[in-house]
Motif scaffolding. Sequence first.
Motif, PDB file in Angstrom:
ATOM      1  N   GLU A 123       0.752  -1.155   0.010  1.00 61.20           N
ATOM      2  CA  GLU A 123      -0.024   0.059  -0.059  1.00 61.20           C
ATOM      3  C   GLU A 123       0.904   1.309  -0.057  1.00 61.20           C
ATOM      4  N   LYS A 124       1.921   1.180   0.963  1.00 58.75           N
ATOM      5  CA  LYS A 124       2.824   2.332   0.931  1.00 58.75           C
ATOM      6  C   LYS A 124       3.777   2.504  -0.446  1.00 58.75           C
ATOM      7  N   VAL A 125       4.004   1.500  -1.153  1.00 59.96           N
ATOM      8  CA  VAL A 125       4.403   1.561  -2.486  1.00 59.96           C
ATOM      9  C   VAL A 125       3.693   2.106  -3.421  1.00 59.96           C
ATOM     10  N   GLY A 126       2.412   1.636  -3.393  1.00 62.45           N
ATOM     11  CA  GLY A 126       1.349   2.197  -4.168  1.00 62.45           C
ATOM     12  C   GLY A 126       1.168   3.868  -4.192  1.00 62.45           C
ATOM     13  N   THR A 127       0.904   3.958  -2.724  1.00 59.79           N
ATOM     14  CA  THR A 127       0.657   5.496  -2.526  1.00 59.79           C
ATOM     15  C   THR A 127       2.001   6.386  -2.834  1.00 59.79           C
ATOM     16  N   LEU A 128       3.432   6.049  -2.612  1.00 61.16           N
ATOM     17  CA  LEU A 128       4.520   6.647  -2.853  1.00 61.16           C
ATOM     18  C   LEU A 128       4.443   6.718  -4.605  1.00 61.16           C
ATOM     19  N   THR A 129       4.124   5.714  -5.318  1.00 61.66           N
ATOM     20  CA  THR A 129       4.290   5.775  -6.706  1.00 61.66           C
ATOM     21  C   THR A 129       3.155   6.851  -7.156  1.00 61.66           C
ATOM     22  N   LYS A 130       2.010   6.921  -6.511  1.00 60.86           N
ATOM     23  CA  LYS A 130       1.096   7.710  -7.002  1.00 60.86           C
ATOM     24  C   LYS A 130       1.450   8.938  -7.016  1.00 60.86           C
ATOM     25  N   LYS A 131       1.858   9.512  -5.793  1.00 59.17           N
ATOM     26  CA  LYS A 131       2.540  10.686  -5.349  1.00 59.17           C
ATOM     27  C   LYS A 131       3.530  11.150  -6.234  1.00 59.17           C
ATOM     28  N   ALA A 132       4.575  10.284  -6.771  1.00 58.52           N
ATOM     29  CA  ALA A 132       5.613  10.524  -7.337  1.00 58.52           C
ATOM     30  C   ALA A 132       5.020  10.690  -8.971  1.00 58.52           C
ATOM     31  N   ILE A 133       4.227  10.084  -9.418  1.00 59.19           N
ATOM     32  CA  ILE A 133       3.655  10.253 -10.842  1.00 59.19           C
ATOM     33  C   ILE A 133       3.046  11.751 -10.849  1.00 59.19           C
ATOM     34  N   LEU A 134       1.963  11.959  -9.804  1.00 64.30           N
ATOM     35  CA  LEU A 134       1.513  13.293 -10.000  1.00 64.30           C
ATOM     36  C   LEU A 134       2.264  14.507  -9.796  1.00 64.30           C
ATOM     37  N   GLN A 135       3.464  14.249  -8.785  1.00 64.77           N
ATOM     38  CA  GLN A 135       4.353  15.360  -8.658  1.00 64.77           C
ATOM     39  C   GLN A 135       4.950  15.496  -9.974  1.00 64.77           C
ATOM     40  N   GLU A 136       5.521  14.483 -10.759  1.00 61.90           N
ATOM     41  CA  GLU A 136       6.268  14.801 -12.094  1.00 61.90           C
ATOM     42  C   GLU A 136       5.168  15.211 -13.130  1.00 61.90           C
ATOM     43  N   ALA A 137       4.034  14.986 -13.035  1.00 63.16           N
ATOM     44  CA  ALA A 137       2.791  15.448 -14.040  1.00 63.16           C
ATOM     45  C   ALA A 137       2.648  16.935 -13.751  1.00 63.16           C
ATOM     46  N   VAL A 138       2.717  17.445 -12.729  1.00 63.53           N
ATOM     47  CA  VAL A 138       2.670  18.976 -12.503  1.00 63.53           C
ATOM     48  C   VAL A 138       3.911  20.036 -12.425  1.00 63.53           C
ATOM     49  N   GLN A 139       5.063  18.927 -12.711  1.00 65.28           N
ATOM     50  CA  GLN A 139       6.375  19.737 -12.969  1.00 65.28           C
ATOM     51  C   GLN A 139       6.450  19.598 -14.650  1.00 65.28           C
ATOM     52  N   GLY A 140       5.747  18.951 -15.414  1.00 59.68           N
ATOM     53  CA  GLY A 140       5.845  18.866 -16.917  1.00 59.68           C
ATOM     54  C   GLY A 140       6.570  17.755 -17.392  1.00 59.68           C
ATOM     55  N   LYS A 141       6.786  16.748 -16.335  1.00 53.48           N
ATOM     56  CA  LYS A 141       8.090  15.848 -16.944  1.00 53.48           C
ATOM     57  C   LYS A 141       7.276  14.388 -17.243  1.00 53.48           C
ATOM     58  N   ILE A 142       6.113  14.296 -17.209  1.00 59.14           N
ATOM     59  CA  ILE A 142       5.378  13.098 -17.501  1.00 59.14           C
ATOM     60  C   ILE A 142       5.217  12.861 -18.757  1.00 59.14           C
ATOM     61  N   VAL A 143       5.302  13.811 -19.812  1.00 59.43           N
ATOM     62  CA  VAL A 143       4.910  13.738 -21.214  1.00 59.43           C
ATOM     63  C   VAL A 143       5.745  14.715 -21.896  1.00 59.43           C
ATOM     64  N   PRO A 144       6.279  14.676 -23.064  1.00 60.62           N
ATOM     65  CA  PRO A 144       7.146  15.890 -23.871  1.00 60.62           C
ATOM     66  C   PRO A 144       6.388  16.938 -24.150  1.00 60.62           C
ATOM     67  N   GLN A 145       7.045  18.050 -24.312  1.00 59.50           N
ATOM     68  CA  GLN A 145       6.271  19.439 -24.646  1.00 59.50           C
ATOM     69  C   GLN A 145       6.311  19.405 -26.162  1.00 59.50           C
ATOM     70  N   ILE A 146       5.353  19.948 -26.736  1.00 56.78           N
ATOM     71  CA  ILE A 146       5.100  19.999 -28.093  1.00 56.78           C
ATOM     72  C   ILE A 146       4.836  21.532 -28.377  1.00 56.78           C
ATOM     73  N   SER A 147       5.818  22.172 -29.067  1.00 54.02           N
ATOM     74  CA  SER A 147       5.760  23.597 -29.607  1.00 54.02           C
ATOM     75  C   SER A 147       4.332  23.924 -30.330  1.00 54.02           C
TER      76      SER A 147
END
Length: 429
Positions: free
Chosen positions: A189-213
């Motif tokens: 459960e902790k791994v799942g929670t930490l993984t979810k937090k990491a994904i969401l944090q990467e998402a709001v920092q613009g690191k989860i998908v590439p930028q397209i001009s």
Amino acid sequence: MIFRKAGAGVDGGGELGNFVRGSGIKRDETTNTGLPCVRYGEMYTTYKIKFSKTKSFTSKDVFEKCHKIHTNDILMALTGENKWDIALAATYEGTEEIAMGGDLCKFTPINCNSLFLVYLINSPYGIEYKRNTSTGDIIVHTSTTKLGNLLIPLPPLSEQKRIVAAIEKFMPLIEEYGKKETELKAINEKVGTLTKKAILQEAVQGKIVPQISAEGNAKDLLEEIKKEKLIKEGKIKKEKSLPEISDDEMPFDIPENWCWCRLSELCNLYTGDSINETEKKLKYTNIKEGLFYIGTKDVNFDQTINYDNGIKIPFEKDNFRIAPKNTVLMCIEGGSAGRKIAFTNQDVCFGNKLCCFNSYKNEIEKFIFYFLQSTLFTDAFKDNINGIIGGVSINNLKGMLFPLPPLAEQKRIVAAIEKMLPLCEKLGR
């Protein structure tokens, strides 16, 4: 064989032994010293399988009025809070007489091994029988008559003893396995929670998908949202101007085509309406036509909402605030503040401890929903909690920072998140 109570009255004889029901020992009649006694609630908290000493004691006067428990008697509670635990059994292995409180019964076995019967009564077979024959939901009841009709597969006495010895040989290993399984589940459960937090944090920092001009930039989107805000509000509202976002205030770097803004630039934030319990019962229960009324208790920690809770606001009651379909509801006050969050699938009225994040542009709601679960937001939320009850004010929420991507990128981010989160849930199982 049948483990049953026969005949009328307090005492009953069966094929395997006799039942006796207890009599009341009030909480204020128990002491730290005196003569030993057992109250029914202790069967759920203190006595498991077997015991030789008691937690509670009482005076001589109370003791003498009660039925007594003796060595090898089997004790069960006739009242409980759920059907799975009702009448869990424990045998007394001590030598002193014990006073038996109300809502308890004892079974005195004849030519049977007490521990063998306890293990059988507490087995899945015994639990299923008791669950099917007990009554009540909030307070669950059974009786010695019902317990007495439990069908017992009875081996010879010598074999009963060998079965008990085998169970007790393997029980420490079973308990250790259960403990390890619980620990493993907690780690998952902790791994799942930490993984979810990491994904969401990467998402709001613009690191989860590439930028397209070609997808443009967020500054243009923000101007578009401001225009939609004016259209939705119908007039320019006089609001306290928010301070410019300084470089020192920005918690991390974002992609060049993103921009920082404040939540109030994207959403209309407002809490719902309070209804006391009396008013709910008198005015808003069993209403056929209307909007569901959602309280904090109806928003679950798994981000689901219990819509059909029996409370509706009639359509003609237009003084209630509404959270439209596809908006975010979050608890912002009390013990669940910042932890209960959900996405509506229909228009609802809602309580005063919930905040609606009603976005000015319809296509950005899902990104807002995931942003509100990111570490960036949850840390800022915790930093702003104040008051005796503990909560965050609407004004403080309005001023919180939001990293805004272009609309097309938001959609790609949301799609990526929703592809990965089910994997996190699997890790947490």
